[in-house]
Design an enzyme around this catalytic site. Structure first.
Site, PDB file in Angstrom:
ATOM      1  CG  ASP A 273      -1.768   1.174   1.271  1.00  0.00           C
ATOM      2  OD1 ASP A 273      -2.467   1.641   0.323  1.00  0.00           O
ATOM      3  OD2 ASP A 273      -1.849   1.437   2.454  1.00  0.00           O
TER       4      ASP A 273
ATOM      5  CD  GLU B  44      -0.558  -6.231   7.333  1.00  0.00           C
ATOM      6  OE1 GLU B  44      -0.914  -6.034   6.018  1.00  0.00           O
ATOM      7  OE2 GLU B  44      -0.915  -5.411   8.192  1.00  0.00           O
TER       8      GLU B  44
ATOM      9  CD  GLU C  44       1.135  -1.596   9.786  1.00  0.00           C
ATOM     10  OE1 GLU C  44      -0.026  -1.426   9.052  1.00  0.00           O
ATOM     11  OE2 GLU C  44       2.085  -1.882   9.153  1.00  0.00           O
TER      12      GLU C  44
ATOM     13  CE1 TYR D 168      -4.337   0.495  10.139  1.00  0.00           C
ATOM     14  CE2 TYR D 168      -3.567  -1.738   9.806  1.00  0.00           C
ATOM     15  CZ  TYR D 168      -3.168  -0.168   9.817  1.00  0.00           C
ATOM     16  OH  TYR D 168      -1.969   0.005   9.625  1.00  0.00           O
TER      17      TYR D 168
HETATM   18  C1  GCB Z   1      -1.489  -2.296   6.662  1.00  0.00           C
HETATM   19  C2  GCB Z   1      -0.133  -2.350   5.832  1.00  0.00           C
HETATM   20  C3  GCB Z   1       0.234  -1.064   5.668  1.00  0.00           C
HETATM   21  C4  GCB Z   1      -0.916  -0.347   5.031  1.00  0.00           C
HETATM   22  C5  GCB Z   1      -2.020  -0.146   6.181  1.00  0.00           C
HETATM   23  C6  GCB Z   1      -3.408   0.478   5.706  1.00  0.00           C
HETATM   24  O1  GCB Z   1      -1.674  -3.350   7.487  1.00  0.00           O
HETATM   25  O2  GCB Z   1       0.959  -2.732   6.689  1.00  0.00           O
HETATM   26  O3  GCB Z   1       1.268  -0.851   4.356  1.00  0.00           O
HETATM   27  O4  GCB Z   1      -0.546   1.176   4.634  1.00  0.00           O
HETATM   28  O5  GCB Z   1      -2.434  -1.437   6.602  1.00  0.00           O
HETATM   29  O6  GCB Z   1      -3.538   1.723   5.915  1.00  0.00           O
HETATM   30  O7  GCB Z   1      -4.048  -0.172   5.099  1.00  0.00           O
END
Ligand code: GCB
Length: 648
Positions: A203, A446, A535, A499
């Site tokens: 991403d 990941e 994260e 997330y």
């Molecule tokens: C993740 C990734 C990261 C993305 C992020 C997102 O898990 O490691 O590269 O930018 O989520 O914002 O989706």
């Protein structure tokens, strides 16, 4: 815990002595070029001639051997270092896939050429992704992989005809395949409206070009090729070192460790050994000590002969003396529990893309320190070595990640991919092994770690990394389910990305505490290893407000952060050893219709480094955490004054 830590200390010292018998690194060193009485450095930054090979088969540059003569045709100015994608108004160059050529004529100082006892080395700090280098039309080297440096001695070549100018041509190809790191895939479009596209599984924008400085530097013919340093504490400071030299038939070495005031604190005349430092000033992280980032200077002085001439070489390496250890619930630096309160970053900014830029780097360090961040992870690839040098000096702790991002296709777990991944770890450890700020290696982000081949892949990769460097813990970053993850048994620290209320249960902020609590309990219950939330976050477009909050609004980002924080506060009393926000700043991605954005907006700062409300929430929190978990003992009223104090 103190008793345990002492036991670990013993173990560490044993490790320390074993380290140099570990797996051999690459056959030569990659010391950062520094000016010294015996060596000069000439930066080749600035404008280069540039041409993209937009021929249909993307191969005309080679068919016509364009590197043999000065570049002709549609040649444009291109700054180095910089990604080329954001420099022009041309969308085709922004999204270009294939070979581009950079070229520049360099005036080489006459004495470098006339003195046969001088090595002249051409070094590319990094170029993304595959590079071939020619000097005056002669191929001198090639390199696979972005982010890491490569170099070649060119003295003998330019001496052949000293009247010729030194013309350097660098071809760079950004194509990613299933066996590159990161992996990608070229997809040929059947309808032929577009010839092909590059599919990626990560991403961020696949910026390309020459990203770090290009240098010419000199050393004497017999020279200090590499230095490895491992430090520990055992009442005194211990600096175990090994110096490798090249082209010396015979010689003597003098190693002197000096403190900040230039006083010698230990010395030796052996190429390897242990220096003991009484009354040691340890290297401490920012906010863990009132004098963080203490660095000694290790001066290595070589007097050598190759049988015909004598040579004198000097190299000075900054050395921070510290220890690192992991227990089942803690991360210890200098035997004290360390809690990571920091960020994930990207090398990313307007116009220059991933190009090295001191103004941006210094601004980012000011923001990190303003915010009270004590650490970051080099998501998702190694950063410029100059950034690690800043971390060493300022006490910012680093989780150093290789470009193993987006390993999602089962074919990227094959032998060729693994072999390349091992090579990249060799190069990464070779470059970064001496940085005290680097406390852990991350071998991937990941990956599809639930796939069956992941077990062998990560066992091999992590074992190899530990063989290269038995003194630092190794991890990879997972987003997989604790029950299905195949690599977790091999890591020292579990790093989890999640997330909640974003990629699933969107809008359901109330679920975060329950889901996050379960996440931690499950991982810890199964593996009994300390956990970093590597994260978490939410996109927010600055200036958008709504109550009740909805996604992409600043308030929503704030509530996500605060909901995570309340769980961290519980779990950090047990086994959670850190929290790294995704992300420090907004960054560029490919275009898409999935969100209202171009670019990832999970930054707590905008891409132009202006704070969103979330930055203030983190600032408040990080200074509080520093107070609780660091050793400064600042009263709350001091936060502001420390925060605004200019540390330079
Ligand atoms: C993740 C990734 C990261 C993305 C992020 C997102 O898990 O490691 O590269 O930018 O989520 O914002 O989706």
């Amino acid at each position: 815990m103190e008793v345990r830590a002492a036991g670990l200390g013993m173990l560490r010292v044993v490790c320390l002595f074993a380290v140099f018998d570990a797996v051999c690194l690459l056959d030569s060193g990659m010391l950062f070029p520094r000016e010294s009485p015996s060596g000069e450095v000439k930066e080749l930054n600035g404008l280069w001639d540039f041409r993209a090979d937009d021929s249909t088969n993307r191969n005309q540059s080679f068919e016509r051997a364009r590197y043999k003569k000065r570049l002709i045709g549609p040649v444009i100015d291109m700054p180095v270092p910089a990604s080329y994608n954001g420099i022009t108004q041309d969308a085709a160059l922004r999204d270009f896939i294939g070979w581009v050529l950079y070229e520049r004529e360099v005036v080489v100082p006459a004495r470098w050429i006339s003195d046969e006892g001088t090595r002249v080395v051409l070094r590319v700090g990094s170029a993304h992704y595959f590079s071939i280098v020619w000097v005056n039309g002669v191929k001198v080297t090639q390199h696979a992989g972005g982010h890491l440096p490569f170099e070649v001695e060119i003295g003998s070549l330019i001496r052949k005809d000293p009247t010729m100018p030194c013309r350097i041509t660098i071809a760079v190809n950004n194509t990613l395949s299933l066996e590159t790191l990161p992996p990608g895939k070229i997809q040929y479009m059947e309808d032929r409206t577009k010839f092909f596209v590059q599919n990626i599984y990560f991403d961020f924008f696949n910026y390309a070009g020459i990203h770090c400085p290009v240098l010419l530097y000199t050393t004497p013919k017999a020279y200090v090729d590499d230095i490895s340093v491992v430090t520990d504490l055992d009442k005194t400071g211990l600096v175990k070192y090994k110096v490798s030299v090249q082209s010396a038939a015979k010689g003597t070495i003098r190693v002197t460790l000096k403190d900040k005031d230039g006083r010698s604190v230990a010395s030796s005349s052996k190429p390897s050994g242990v220096l003991k430092v009484e009354d040691v000033n340890l290297w401490w992280p920012y906010l863990m000590h009132e004098n963080p980032g203490y660095l000694y200077s290790m001066e290595v002085h070589l007097m050598a002969t190759d049988g015909r001439s004598t040579y004198e070489d000097m190299y000075t390496l900054p050395v921070g003396i510290r220890s690192v250890a992991v227990t089942s619930t803690q991360f210890l630096i200098n035997d004290k529990p360390f809690y990571f309160h920091g960020v994930n970053k990207h090398e990313d900014s307007d116009i220059r893309g991933k190009g090295f830029d001191w103004s941006l780097i210094v601004k980012d360090f000011n923001l990190l320190k303003w915010m009270g961040a004590n650490s970051f992870r080099t998501s998702h690839y190694p950063y410029a070595e100059e950034i690690l040098q800043m971390c060493d000096r300022h006490g910012i702790v680093v989780i150093d990640e290789c470009p193993g991002v987006g390993i999602k296709d089962i074919r990227s777990f094959g032998n060729a991919s693994l072999a390349h991944h091992l090579d990249v770890m060799d190069e990464l450890v070779r470059r970064d092994k001496n940085h005290p700020s680097v406390v852990m290696w991350s071998v991937a982000n990941e990956p599809a770690s639930e796939m069956p081949p992941a077990e062998f892949y990560f066992e091999t990769l992590i074992k190899h990394t530990k063989d290269l460097d038995p003194t630092r813990p190794v991890t990879y970053i997972t987003d997989s389910n604790y029950a299905r993850d195949k690599g977790a048994p091999f890591v020292d620290v579990i790093c989890v990305n999640s997330y909640f209320s974003w990629y699933h249960d969107s809008g359901h902020l109330e679920l975060i505490p329950l889901q996050l609590n379960n996440q931690f309990e499950n991982w810890y219950g199964k593996y009994k290893k300390p956990i970093i939330q590597s994260e978490y976050g939410a996109d927010a477009v600055p200036g958008l407000h709504s109550d009740p909050p909805v996604m992409f609004i600043e308030e929503y980002q704030n509530i996500v952060l605060q909901s995570y924080h309340s769980v961290f506060d519980q779990k950090k009393k047990q086994y959670v050893i850190g929290e790294l926000i995704w992300n420090f700043a907004d960054f560029m991605t490919v275009q898409g219709i999935k969100t209202i954005k171009t670019g990832n907006k999970k930054g707590v700062f905008t891409r132009q480094r202006q704070p969103k409300r979330a930055a203030f929430i983190l600032k408040e929190r990080y200074w509080r955490l520093a107070n609780e978990t660091g050793r400064l003992g600042l009263p709350p009223s001091n936060h502001q004054c420390h925060a605004v104090k200019n540390p330079w």
